[in-house]
Motif scaffolding. Structure first.
Motif, PDB file in Angstrom:
ATOM      1  N   ARG A  82      19.858  16.235  -3.121  1.00 36.01           N
ATOM      2  CA  ARG A  82      18.066  16.631  -2.917  1.00 36.01           C
ATOM      3  C   ARG A  82      17.466  15.157  -3.169  1.00 36.01           C
ATOM      4  O   ARG A  82      17.869  14.365  -2.614  1.00 36.01           O
ATOM      5  N   VAL A 115      13.790  12.842  -3.379  1.00 37.70           N
ATOM      6  CA  VAL A 115      13.432  12.086  -4.209  1.00 37.70           C
ATOM      7  C   VAL A 115      13.008  11.462  -3.914  1.00 37.70           C
ATOM      8  O   VAL A 115      14.046  10.212  -3.485  1.00 37.70           O
ATOM      9  N   ASP A 136      11.111   7.376  -5.035  1.00 32.32           N
ATOM     10  CA  ASP A 136      11.901   6.721  -5.757  1.00 32.32           C
ATOM     11  C   ASP A 136      10.512   6.893  -7.048  1.00 32.32           C
ATOM     12  O   ASP A 136      10.057   6.659  -6.552  1.00 32.32           O
ATOM     13  N   ASP A 191       7.238   5.783  -5.817  1.00 34.04           N
ATOM     14  CA  ASP A 191       6.815   6.309  -5.110  1.00 34.04           C
ATOM     15  C   ASP A 191       6.322   6.002  -3.043  1.00 34.04           C
ATOM     16  O   ASP A 191       5.525   5.857  -2.482  1.00 34.04           O
ATOM     17  N   THR A 228      11.758   7.798  -0.526  1.00 34.83           N
ATOM     18  CA  THR A 228      12.448   8.531  -0.788  1.00 34.83           C
ATOM     19  C   THR A 228      14.112   8.406  -0.577  1.00 34.83           C
ATOM     20  O   THR A 228      13.891   8.041   0.842  1.00 34.83           O
ATOM     21  N   TYR A 235       8.182   7.007   1.320  1.00 34.95           N
ATOM     22  CA  TYR A 235       7.048   7.780   1.484  1.00 34.95           C
ATOM     23  C   TYR A 235       6.203   9.119   1.558  1.00 34.95           C
ATOM     24  O   TYR A 235       5.299   8.087   2.468  1.00 34.95           O
TER      25      TYR A 235
END
Length: 198
Positions: free
Chosen positions: A33, A35, A37, A40, A43, A127
């Motif tokens: 998946r 996500v 860090d 923000d 990812t 991100y």
């Protein structure tokens, strides 16, 4: 060569364990998946357990041991005693080739699936950018390995049984003709008569 029950049990046990492990590897494939860090800013991919890789490699090893056992007992069809001509010999050669084809295909699926499952995407992305692709193993690779493992087991068992039937064991059948007990007795009487004349 006589059929050995212990060899048959070993072949079946090793292949069935490899089959079960391959099924387990399919069910426990790694998932990932995306996500962010903690800040923000990026990812990255987070992967779950690598149990599938361990299952796949274990199945690979068990299948290799089984194939080694079968070919060691039968001397790989090429280095043993001669086989009796006929249907048993033809079937022995056919199932020898078929067992090797299914074995190699199963091993390829298991090792490729294990390697791919163990691979984790190493890069990260800013991100809010494009979707990050987390590489995972496609569904069905270990399942194909399990199916081929089962086919390899069937082929190995039939090959071993047919080879045992066709193997001469180093003895050739000879038929003695023309000499029997009566012939030997007559020869002894003739020899005795000739000796008396002398």
């Amino acid at each position: 060569m006589a059929v050995s029950i212990s060899v048959l049990v070993a072949i079946i046990s090793l292949n069935l364990m490899a089959f079960v492990l391959a099924i387990g590897a399919e069910r426990r494939r790694s998932t990932a998946r995306v996500v962010p860090d903690q800040y923000d800013e990026y990812t990255y991919c987070v992967y779950d357990s690598d149990a599938s890789t361990a299952y796949g490699l274990s199945a690979f090893g068990l299948l290799l041991i089984s194939q080694t056992l079968v070919n060691g007992v039968t001397r790989c069809l090429c280095f043993g005693n001669g086989l009796v001509r006929g249907c048993s010999r033809v079937m022995s050669i056919f199932f020898f080739v078929f067992s090797w084809v299914t074995f190699l295909a199963a091993e390829a699926c298991l090792i490729a699936g294990s390697a791919k499952n163990a691979y984790h995407t190493k890069y990260k992305e800013i991100y809010g950018g494009n979707d990050l692709s987390c590489e995972t193993l496609r569904k069905g690779v270990f399942a194909a390995g399990a199916a081929l493992t089962f086919l390899s087991m069937i082929a190995s068992i039939v090959y071993y049984l047919v080879h045992s039937k066709a193997d001469t064991g180093g003895w050739l059948k000879h038929e003695n003709e023309g000499l029997g007990m009566t012939s030997l007795e007559n020869r002894d009487h003739v020899s005795a008569g000739q000796f008396e004349k002398l």
